[in-house]
Scaffold this motif. Structure first.
Motif, short mmCIF file in Angstrom:
data_model
loop_
_atom_site.label_atom_id
_atom_site.label_comp_id
_atom_site.label_asym_id
_atom_site.label_seq_id
_atom_site.Cartn_x
_atom_site.Cartn_y
_atom_site.Cartn_z
N VAL A 251 13.45 42.60 16.67
CA VAL A 251 13.05 42.82 15.28
C VAL A 251 13.97 42.27 14.24
CG1 VAL A 251 13.23 44.75 13.39
CG2 VAL A 251 12.19 45.40 15.75
N LYS A 252 15.15 41.82 14.71
CA LYS A 252 16.27 40.91 13.83
C LYS A 252 15.80 39.82 13.71
CE LYS A 252 20.91 39.94 13.23
NZ LYS A 252 20.73 38.51 13.40
N ASP A 253 15.27 39.22 14.77
CA ASP A 253 14.94 37.85 14.76
C ASP A 253 13.59 37.68 14.24
OD1 ASP A 253 17.07 36.99 16.43
OD2 ASP A 253 16.00 37.27 18.30
N PHE A 254 12.62 38.58 14.23
CA PHE A 254 11.49 38.42 13.40
C PHE A 254 11.77 38.45 11.64
CE2 PHE A 254 8.30 40.84 11.23
CZ PHE A 254 7.06 40.27 11.40
N TYR A 255 12.67 39.28 11.47
CA TYR A 255 12.75 39.16 9.92
C TYR A 255 13.67 38.09 9.56
CZ TYR A 255 11.15 43.88 9.13
OH TYR A 255 10.33 45.07 8.76
N ASP A 256 14.33 37.53 10.38
CA ASP A 256 15.20 36.36 10.09
C ASP A 256 14.18 35.04 9.84
OD1 ASP A 256 17.30 37.58 10.14
OD2 ASP A 256 18.17 37.15 12.11
N HIS B 110 -2.89 49.45 26.96
CA HIS B 110 -2.39 49.68 28.15
C HIS B 110 -0.88 49.98 28.30
CE1 HIS B 110 -2.20 50.15 32.59
NE2 HIS B 110 -1.63 49.22 32.48
N ASP B 111 -0.08 48.77 27.96
CA ASP B 111 1.34 49.16 28.28
C ASP B 111 1.99 48.02 26.97
OD1 ASP B 111 3.69 49.51 28.80
OD2 ASP B 111 3.67 48.73 30.85
N PRO B 112 2.10 48.52 25.87
CA PRO B 112 2.88 47.45 24.90
C PRO B 112 4.41 47.13 25.20
CG PRO B 112 2.82 49.59 23.91
CD PRO B 112 2.07 49.91 25.26
N GLN B 113 4.99 47.72 26.20
CA GLN B 113 6.26 47.59 26.71
C GLN B 113 6.17 46.13 27.53
OE1 GLN B 113 8.90 48.24 25.22
NE2 GLN B 113 10.63 47.62 26.49
N VAL C 197 1.89 47.10 16.76
CA VAL C 197 2.29 47.80 17.77
C VAL C 197 3.42 47.07 18.42
CG1 VAL C 197 1.62 48.39 20.13
CG2 VAL C 197 -0.07 48.92 18.18
N LEU C 198 3.29 45.84 18.53
CA LEU C 198 4.47 44.75 19.13
C LEU C 198 5.90 45.12 18.42
CD1 LEU C 198 2.49 41.62 20.17
CD2 LEU C 198 3.40 43.47 21.59
N LEU C 199 5.87 45.42 17.01
CA LEU C 199 7.12 45.59 16.41
C LEU C 199 7.50 46.93 15.84
CD1 LEU C 199 6.25 42.55 13.86
CD2 LEU C 199 8.49 42.72 15.54
N ASP C 200 6.70 47.85 16.53
CA ASP C 200 7.16 49.23 16.44
C ASP C 200 8.44 49.60 17.38
OD1 ASP C 200 7.51 52.15 16.40
OD2 ASP C 200 5.41 52.39 17.08
N PRO C 201 9.52 49.59 16.60
CA PRO C 201 11.00 49.97 17.37
C PRO C 201 10.91 51.21 17.99
CG PRO C 201 11.06 50.37 14.96
CD PRO C 201 9.72 50.03 15.26
N GLY C 202 10.10 52.13 17.96
CA GLY C 202 10.41 53.43 18.60
C GLY C 202 9.29 53.75 19.53
N SER C 203 8.24 52.87 19.83
CA SER C 203 7.29 53.51 20.74
C SER C 203 7.68 53.55 22.20
CB SER C 203 5.91 52.54 20.80
OG SER C 203 6.55 50.93 21.03
N GLN C 204 8.95 53.08 22.48
CA GLN C 204 9.20 53.12 24.03
C GLN C 204 10.27 54.27 24.31
OE1 GLN C 204 10.15 50.54 22.21
NE2 GLN C 204 12.42 50.14 21.62
N ASN C 205 10.68 55.08 22.98
CA ASN C 205 11.56 56.17 23.15
C ASN C 205 10.99 57.41 23.55
OD1 ASN C 205 13.59 54.44 22.29
ND2 ASN C 205 13.40 54.96 20.09
N GLY C 206 9.87 57.51 23.91
CA GLY C 206 9.17 58.71 24.47
C GLY C 206 8.75 59.77 23.49
#
Length: 866
Positions: free
Chosen positions: A482-487, A399-402, A445-454
């Motif tokens: 994303v940075k925290d995720f990779y750390d 419905h809304d990942p953001q 989906v949660l770690l997709d960095p660009g899905s909120q870019n339209g």
């Protein structure tokens, strides 16, 4: 006609307008409903109409329908009016905010319809709409009894065949309470073991339900009648030797569980009715349902669900008690389990709702602590609870990942365990493959960095255009996430792959194989989406080497997944990954796989061949060189396809693709159009930067190759990276070709030079002034006559040099450089002949500056004689 009915309601009633599209109710909007007589200019008389004026745009009409006999307006429950538009056959519905408004509109519509039916003539001014109703007089059916069942069945079938007969039968069944009179006969026939009568009762019940009347269907699922109705339907004459057990299923009170008490009696009845309607649709009538009955049942279920969900989410006390079950004071684990399943059911219902209602439900759930519920459920021992939690999560992400990301950001700021970590923990231990697949999709989906870019990001993901992605403005909050995720989290996620380091055998259980497959799928996604973070992570954790180990697994589908990862890396055409694969010798296990599967033409072998065919098509030279230099013997063994022999031929013909200055410029322009868009900008830029130092070193070295062979050889070795004794990679052109090139270049500098003037000197120096900072270069002194002639012609010649077509792009520099380099030796000889001095020769440096146009102020012309 106006005097025969009561005055229409004057006040407007707030209402939602629904339209049935593809068996799904579409919300056309909210407005205010009125029912009135409207004067028709064509027929010159007033017509009864139902109008709905938009709430947001008062000038727009959401609905304007004429009340006529064929519409079949029906009232459902207390707030619904449904009908079918006679012009296009579309099912419509009005859902009123208040039951009083529905009652007022329905009173007007019902009175109009009764008048039209009573008249029996035309229902409006159109004479061709006259219909002769053979059922003007009320019908009469035999009194229900076991002996009269054959007559009842015969008459009902006859009435059911015509539309007027169906309408008359519907009215008779409702007014005479015919269903209530038939139900006692079921028990009587069972006591007498009268199977023929039970079969007739089943046919009669089917006929009444298939009248598609909402009032009859709603009556059939009430508490008093439902068991009798489904009891009659248990004896299907099409299966005379079998009896269903619908009453046993619907009669169990234990199937209805109230996690939190619902005080509203009307809502509780709707919940029971909805469950029974679904059972009728999916079980009892599944074999005989026609499209109209299916639509009626779906409509009843849909509107019931809307009312139920609206009631629950607008009841703060109910939500507080529901989510309070997961607090520390609650000790009943069974109740917590039931609460998770209840929330799952609410979210499943919400999938069928319109977007605003669904958004409101999810927001209310999140405010009351839905993510803590999901965290609890993901760690539950019962697989059903874990499935429920992932189902809720996936529904919300779809419905809304953001919205979920924002909640995770809040968790991180509050030093709570983020939802992604809970998903990772579950993915690593989950045995259910369905749950594992949903979790893997949720993580991606949660770690997709660009899905909120339209829209731009949609283009990015579709075409893989890294340049477009770099232009998109990323969300800084998402980038930090994303940075925290990779750390931290990424190391935990891919730990099973890292742990393969010291493993000798590659025999895995089904659970381990499925885990590796999902991890590699996620890693492929990260490599495409997280360009910079994933590079460092894959390199530092040596994931390429670990995945290469899986190529020796006995499971073919695991080998294919591992090969898919390397195919993704090659497809990016990123020099970083290419070097990583060559330095780690990761092509060797893939090559071994080709040799191992060579006799068989299977999927694994074809995938390996496509992998190497891509390298051949894209002419990735460093990889081809690596393969031939290290695995020439293995390549020679594979002869049933020409891919590998082609590698060897290319390598031998070009002597290992030695990166000489000449070929680097020529190959750049030659190969660039062949490369795909993916990563092209990055590789091109990095290539130019790598060559800057070499270019400068090359052009700063002395041209006296004949006089100083040691210096020339060392310079060439440092530039080309090849042995000084190796022969030239490119043959110099013949004199005829030189003349042709001189003709091509004569548009600029060479047009006025005589035979004693070196033709390539000006061209070469012009190239230097474009590519390099101007430096004092040494050259042999010119004759005075030659210098004067050049000064006189400077204006004309340099004007031509300034034309855009001569130096308008770097590609023109690259294309001309090859010819300049090939003429280097001949120019050197000429300069020695004309210079004639025994000391260190001085060179002429021509700078393309406005000072040249003055005719004598050029640095080259001013200092040449000194």
């Amino acid at each position: 006609m106006a005097q025969a009915v009561p005055n229409p309601p004057n006040d407007k009633k707030r209402v939602k307008v629904y339209e049935l599209r593809n068996n799904d109710w579409f919300d056309r909007g909210t407005g205010f409903c009125t029912a009135a007589f409207i004067f028709n200019e064509v027929s010159r008389q007033e017509e009864p109409r139902v109008l709905v004026q938009s709430e947001d745009q008062p000038d727009r009409m959401l609905l304007e329908t004429r009340i006529c006999k064929e519409d079949g307006f029906q009232k459902q429950q207390d707030t619904l009016i449904v009908w079918t538009e006679p012009t296009n056959g579309v099912d419509m519905a009005l859902s009123f905010q208040e039951s009083e408004g529905c009652a007022a509109i329905w009173k007007f519509v019902n009175n109009i319809q009764q008048q039209l039916l009573a008249i029996g003539g035309p229902d409006d001014a159109l004479s061709d709409d006259i219909a002769i109703d053979p059922f003007n007089s009320p019908i009469s059916l035999p009194v229900p009894a076991l002996g009269s069942l054959p007559d009842i069945e015969t008459q009902m079938r006859g009435l059911h065949n015509t539309q007027p007969g169906r309408e008359a039968l519907t009215k008779y069944v409702i007014t005479e309470d015919y269903i209530q009179k038939l139900i006692p006969l079921v028990e009587m026939a069972e006591d007498m073991e009268d199977l023929a009568s039970l079969h007739r009762l089943c046919n009669i019940m089917k006929t009444m339900i298939l009248l598609n009347d909402t009032a009859i269907i709603e009556l059939a699922v009430t508490d008093d009648l439902v068991l009798g109705v489904v009891g009659a339907l248990e004896y299907d004459p099409d299966f005379p030797s079998h009896k269903a057990n619908h009453r046993q299923w619907l009669g169990k009170e234990g199937r209805y569980k109230e996690v939190v008490r619902i005080d509203d009696e009307g809502i509780r009845k709707k919940i029971h009715a909805t469950y029974r309607l679904q059972y009728l649709k999916d079980v009892v009538l599944a074999r005989i349902l026609d499209d109209p009955t299916f639509s009626v049942l779906n409509s009843l279920i849909f509107f019931n669900q809307v009312d139920i969900v609206q009631h629950l989410q607008t009841n703060p006390a109910f939500l507080k008690e529901l989510f309070g079950i997961f607090g520390p004071q609650e000790t009943d684990q069974e109740r917590r389990k039931e609460a998770v399943l209840f929330i799952q059911q609410c979210c499943a219902i919400a999938k069928n709702l319109q977007q605003p209602a669904r958004q409101q439900l999810y927001n209310n759930f999140l405010v009351h602590g839905l993510l803590s519920v999901i965290n609890f459920a993901l760690r539950h021992a019962d697989v059903g609870v874990r499935v429920g939690a992932t189902d809720v999560l996936v529904s919300m992400i779809d419905h809304d990942p953001q919205m979920i990301r924002q909640t995770i950001f809040r968790q991180i700021n509050e030093k709570q365990t983020p939802l992604t970590d809970s998903l990772i923990d579950l993915l690593l231990v989950e045995a259910d493959l369905g749950v594992k697949a949903q979790i893997a999709d949720a993580i991606k989906v949660l770690l997709d960095p660009g899905s909120q870019n339209g829209p731009l990001d949609g283009l990015t993901r579709a075409n893989g255009d890294l340049a477009a992605r770099s232009r998109a403005q990323p969300d800084p909050q998402q980038a930090e996430f994303v940075k925290d995720f990779y750390d931290d989290s990424a190391k935990k996620l891919f730990k099973p792959l890292v742990d393969l380091k010291d493993r000798d055998h590659m025999d895995f259980s089904v659970h381990q194989v499925s885990l590796f497959i999902y991890l590699i799928e996620i890693l492929c996604f990260f490599v495409r989406q997280h360009t910079h973070h994933s590079k460092y992570f894959v390199l530092s954790e040596k994931l390429g080497q670990r995945i290469a180990q899986l190529l020796s697994s006995p499971e073919k589908y695991l080998k294919l997944t591992a090969l898919k990862f390397f195919r993704n890396l090659i497809g990016l055409q990123d020099e970083f990954y290419n070097q990583q694969m060559t330095q780690g010798k990761l092509f060797e296990p893939i090559l071994n796989l080709v040799i191992e599967t060579m006799p068989r033409d299977n999927l694994l072998n074809s995938a390996c061949l496509e992998f190497f065919d891509f390298i051949k098509r894209e002419n990735i030279k460093n990889i081809i060189s690596h393969l031939v230099e290290n695995y020439r013997d293995k390549l020679k063994e594979i002869t049933y396809v020409d891919i590998f022999s082609n590698f060897i031929i290319r390598y031998d013909q070009t002597q290992g693709f030695a990166p000489s200055m000449e070929t680097s410029f020529l190959d750049t322009e030659e190969d660039t159009p062949k490369r795909p868009e993916t990563g092209r900008g990055n590789r091109w830029e990095s290539g130019i930067k790598d060559l800057d130092a070499q270019e400068e070193e090359y052009f700063n070295t002395s041209d006296d190759e004949d006089d100083i062979p040691g210096k020339a050889e060392s310079s060439r070795a440092s530039v080309n990276g090849a042995s000084p004794l190796s022969k030239p990679l490119v043959d110099y052109p013949s004199d005829e070709e030189n003349e042709n090139m001189e003709t091509d270049l004569s548009a600029g500098i060479l047009e006025g030079a005589d035979e004693n003037t070196p033709p390539t000197s000006a061209t070469k120096d012009a190239e230097k002034s474009l590519l390099l900072p101007s430096t004092l270069l040494s050259s042999p002194p010119e004759k005075v006559s030659e210098k004067r002639r050049r000064e006189e012609e400077d204006d004309d010649e340099m004007t031509k040099l300034s034309q855009p077509k001569r130096r308008n792009s770097s590609s023109s520099v690259g294309s001309n450089t090859g010819s300049v380099l090939r003429r280097k030796k001949s120019f050197t000889n000429t300069s020695h002949t004309t210079g004639g001095s025994g000391g260190k020769a001085n060179k002429i440096a021509i700078s393309l500056s406005p000072a040249i146009k003055s005719g004598g102020e050029s640095p080259g012309s001013g200092d040449s004689g000194s």
